[in-house]
Write a protein that holds these residues in place. Structure first.
Motif, PDB file in Angstrom:
ATOM      1  N   ILE A   4      28.892  36.492  24.230  1.00  0.00           N
ATOM      2  CA  ILE A   4      27.923  36.522  25.330  1.00  0.00           C
ATOM      3  C   ILE A   4      27.501  35.071  25.482  1.00  0.00           C
ATOM      4  N   THR A   5      27.730  34.681  26.768  1.00  0.00           N
ATOM      5  CA  THR A   5      27.428  33.271  27.244  1.00  0.00           C
ATOM      6  C   THR A   5      26.177  33.141  27.844  1.00  0.00           C
ATOM      7  N   GLY A   6      25.728  31.983  28.240  1.00  0.00           N
ATOM      8  CA  GLY A   6      24.409  31.909  29.045  1.00  0.00           C
ATOM      9  C   GLY A   6      23.293  31.475  28.197  1.00  0.00           C
ATOM     10  N   GLY A   7      22.338  31.217  28.586  1.00  0.00           N
ATOM     11  CA  GLY A   7      21.130  30.826  28.044  1.00  0.00           C
ATOM     12  C   GLY A   7      20.222  31.908  27.524  1.00  0.00           C
ATOM     13  N   TYR A   8      19.121  31.538  26.876  1.00  0.00           N
ATOM     14  CA  TYR A   8      18.211  32.362  26.273  1.00  0.00           C
ATOM     15  C   TYR A   8      17.075  32.618  27.339  1.00  0.00           C
ATOM     16  N   ASP A   9      16.507  34.051  27.208  1.00  0.00           N
ATOM     17  CA  ASP A   9      15.382  34.115  28.271  1.00  0.00           C
ATOM     18  C   ASP A   9      14.080  34.325  27.188  1.00  0.00           C
ATOM     19  N   ILE A  10      13.454  33.439  26.546  1.00  0.00           N
ATOM     20  CA  ILE A  10      12.419  34.082  25.509  1.00  0.00           C
ATOM     21  C   ILE A  10      11.116  33.504  26.193  1.00  0.00           C
ATOM     22  N   ASN A  11      10.172  34.163  26.287  1.00  0.00           N
ATOM     23  CA  ASN A  11       8.666  34.152  26.711  1.00  0.00           C
ATOM     24  C   ASN A  11       7.940  33.898  25.061  1.00  0.00           C
ATOM     25  N   LEU A  12       7.582  32.708  25.133  1.00  0.00           N
ATOM     26  CA  LEU A  12       6.880  32.456  23.677  1.00  0.00           C
ATOM     27  C   LEU A  12       4.999  32.396  24.009  1.00  0.00           C
ATOM     28  N   ASN A  33      12.054  29.718  27.712  1.00  0.00           N
ATOM     29  CA  ASN A  33      11.898  29.400  29.060  1.00  0.00           C
ATOM     30  C   ASN A  33      10.227  29.673  29.723  1.00  0.00           C
ATOM     31  N   ARG A  34       9.609  30.462  28.850  1.00  0.00           N
ATOM     32  CA  ARG A  34       8.067  30.601  29.423  1.00  0.00           C
ATOM     33  C   ARG A  34       7.265  30.611  28.102  1.00  0.00           C
ATOM     34  N   ILE A  35       6.083  29.940  28.486  1.00  0.00           N
ATOM     35  CA  ILE A  35       5.154  29.708  27.325  1.00  0.00           C
ATOM     36  C   ILE A  35       3.816  30.428  27.980  1.00  0.00           C
ATOM     37  N   ASN A  36       3.031  31.191  27.273  1.00  0.00           N
ATOM     38  CA  ASN A  36       1.545  31.868  27.530  1.00  0.00           C
ATOM     39  C   ASN A  36       0.794  31.125  26.664  1.00  0.00           C
ATOM     40  N   ILE A  37      -0.103  30.418  27.136  1.00  0.00           N
ATOM     41  CA  ILE A  37      -1.209  29.710  26.368  1.00  0.00           C
ATOM     42  C   ILE A  37      -2.582  30.299  26.524  1.00  0.00           C
ATOM     43  N   PRO A  38      -3.175  31.039  25.373  1.00  0.00           N
ATOM     44  CA  PRO A  38      -4.668  31.547  25.579  1.00  0.00           C
ATOM     45  C   PRO A  38      -5.685  30.538  25.896  1.00  0.00           C
ATOM     46  N   SER A  39      -6.631  31.165  26.197  1.00  0.00           N
ATOM     47  CA  SER A  39      -7.946  30.700  26.538  1.00  0.00           C
ATOM     48  C   SER A  39      -8.619  29.800  25.533  1.00  0.00           C
ATOM     49  N   THR A  40      -8.224  30.176  24.277  1.00  0.00           N
ATOM     50  CA  THR A  40      -8.857  29.393  23.071  1.00  0.00           C
ATOM     51  C   THR A  40      -8.146  28.330  22.623  1.00  0.00           C
ATOM     52  N   VAL A  41      -7.268  27.884  23.373  1.00  0.00           N
ATOM     53  CA  VAL A  41      -6.473  26.620  23.178  1.00  0.00           C
ATOM     54  C   VAL A  41      -7.301  25.278  23.877  1.00  0.00           C
ATOM     55  N   PRO A  53      14.098  22.113  27.278  1.00  0.00           N
ATOM     56  CA  PRO A  53      14.832  21.797  28.601  1.00  0.00           C
ATOM     57  C   PRO A  53      15.099  22.828  29.662  1.00  0.00           C
ATOM     58  N   ASN A  54      14.754  24.102  28.981  1.00  0.00           N
ATOM     59  CA  ASN A  54      14.948  25.227  29.900  1.00  0.00           C
ATOM     60  C   ASN A  54      13.603  25.846  30.440  1.00  0.00           C
ATOM     61  N   LEU A  55      12.447  25.113  29.977  1.00  0.00           N
ATOM     62  CA  LEU A  55      11.115  25.683  30.298  1.00  0.00           C
ATOM     63  C   LEU A  55      11.021  25.863  32.029  1.00  0.00           C
ATOM     64  N   ARG A  56      10.461  27.089  32.291  1.00  0.00           N
ATOM     65  CA  ARG A  56      10.408  27.355  33.736  1.00  0.00           C
ATOM     66  C   ARG A  56       9.026  27.558  34.058  1.00  0.00           C
ATOM     67  N   ALA A  57       7.968  28.118  33.090  1.00  0.00           N
ATOM     68  CA  ALA A  57       6.855  28.240  33.639  1.00  0.00           C
ATOM     69  C   ALA A  57       5.826  27.953  32.018  1.00  0.00           C
ATOM     70  N   ILE A  58       4.783  27.298  32.364  1.00  0.00           N
ATOM     71  CA  ILE A  58       3.556  27.410  31.346  1.00  0.00           C
ATOM     72  C   ILE A  58       2.501  27.925  31.979  1.00  0.00           C
ATOM     73  N   THR A  59       2.118  28.973  31.482  1.00  0.00           N
ATOM     74  CA  THR A  59       0.854  29.860  32.042  1.00  0.00           C
ATOM     75  C   THR A  59      -0.329  29.588  30.776  1.00  0.00           C
ATOM     76  N   ILE A  60      -1.265  29.044  31.390  1.00  0.00           N
ATOM     77  CA  ILE A  60      -2.717  28.641  30.621  1.00  0.00           C
ATOM     78  C   ILE A  60      -3.731  29.572  31.054  1.00  0.00           C
ATOM     79  N   ASN A  61      -4.219  30.447  30.204  1.00  0.00           N
ATOM     80  CA  ASN A  61      -5.578  30.984  30.625  1.00  0.00           C
ATOM     81  C   ASN A  61      -6.740  30.295  30.653  1.00  0.00           C
ATOM     82  N   LYS A  62      -6.729  29.278  31.378  1.00  0.00           N
ATOM     83  CA  LYS A  62      -8.102  28.493  31.313  1.00  0.00           C
ATOM     84  C   LYS A  62      -8.371  28.155  32.731  1.00  0.00           C
ATOM     85  N   PRO A  63      -9.451  27.391  33.063  1.00  0.00           N
ATOM     86  CA  PRO A  63      -9.593  26.750  34.134  1.00  0.00           C
ATOM     87  C   PRO A  63      -8.465  25.453  34.246  1.00  0.00           C
ATOM     88  N   GLU A  64      -8.165  25.364  35.456  1.00  0.00           N
ATOM     89  CA  GLU A  64      -7.314  24.069  35.787  1.00  0.00           C
ATOM     90  C   GLU A  64      -8.010  22.553  35.235  1.00  0.00           C
TER      91      GLU A  64
END
Length: 82
Positions: A4-12, A33-41, A53-64
């Motif tokens: 199996i070649t290629g990168g990983y596709d992990i959502n933390l 590749n992706r990280i979801n951060i809850p409102s409590t952080v 290096p492969n991070l494509r999206a960080i979603t933060i469940n809080k106001p900007e």
């Protein structure tokens, strides 16, 4: 045997209730590749995501802007606030 070649596709997904993301998660940086951060952080270490290096999206469940230090070593255009 197949190779199996290629990168990983992990959502933390950080658990709801977590207050601070510790720098120790950077040991998984090559695989995430992706990280979801809850409102409590409320704390993210400076430059934490520089070792993702492969991070494509960080979603933060809080106001900007509600967590200081943005972008924490990541590119600003991959950070999404909800």
């Amino acid at each position: 045997n197949d190779v199996i070649t290629g990168g990983y596709d992990i959502n933390l997904i950080i658990s709801e209730g977590t207050k601070e993301i510790l720098s120790s998660i950077s040991e998984f940086g090559d695989y995430v590749n992706r990280i979801n951060i809850p409102s409590t952080v409320d704390t993210i270490p400076d430059n934490l995501f520089a070792s993702f290096p492969n991070l494509r999206a960080i979603t933060i469940n809080k106001p900007e802007g509600s967590i200081a230090g943005k972008p924490w070593g990541a590119e600003s255009d991959i950070i999404f606030w909800n």
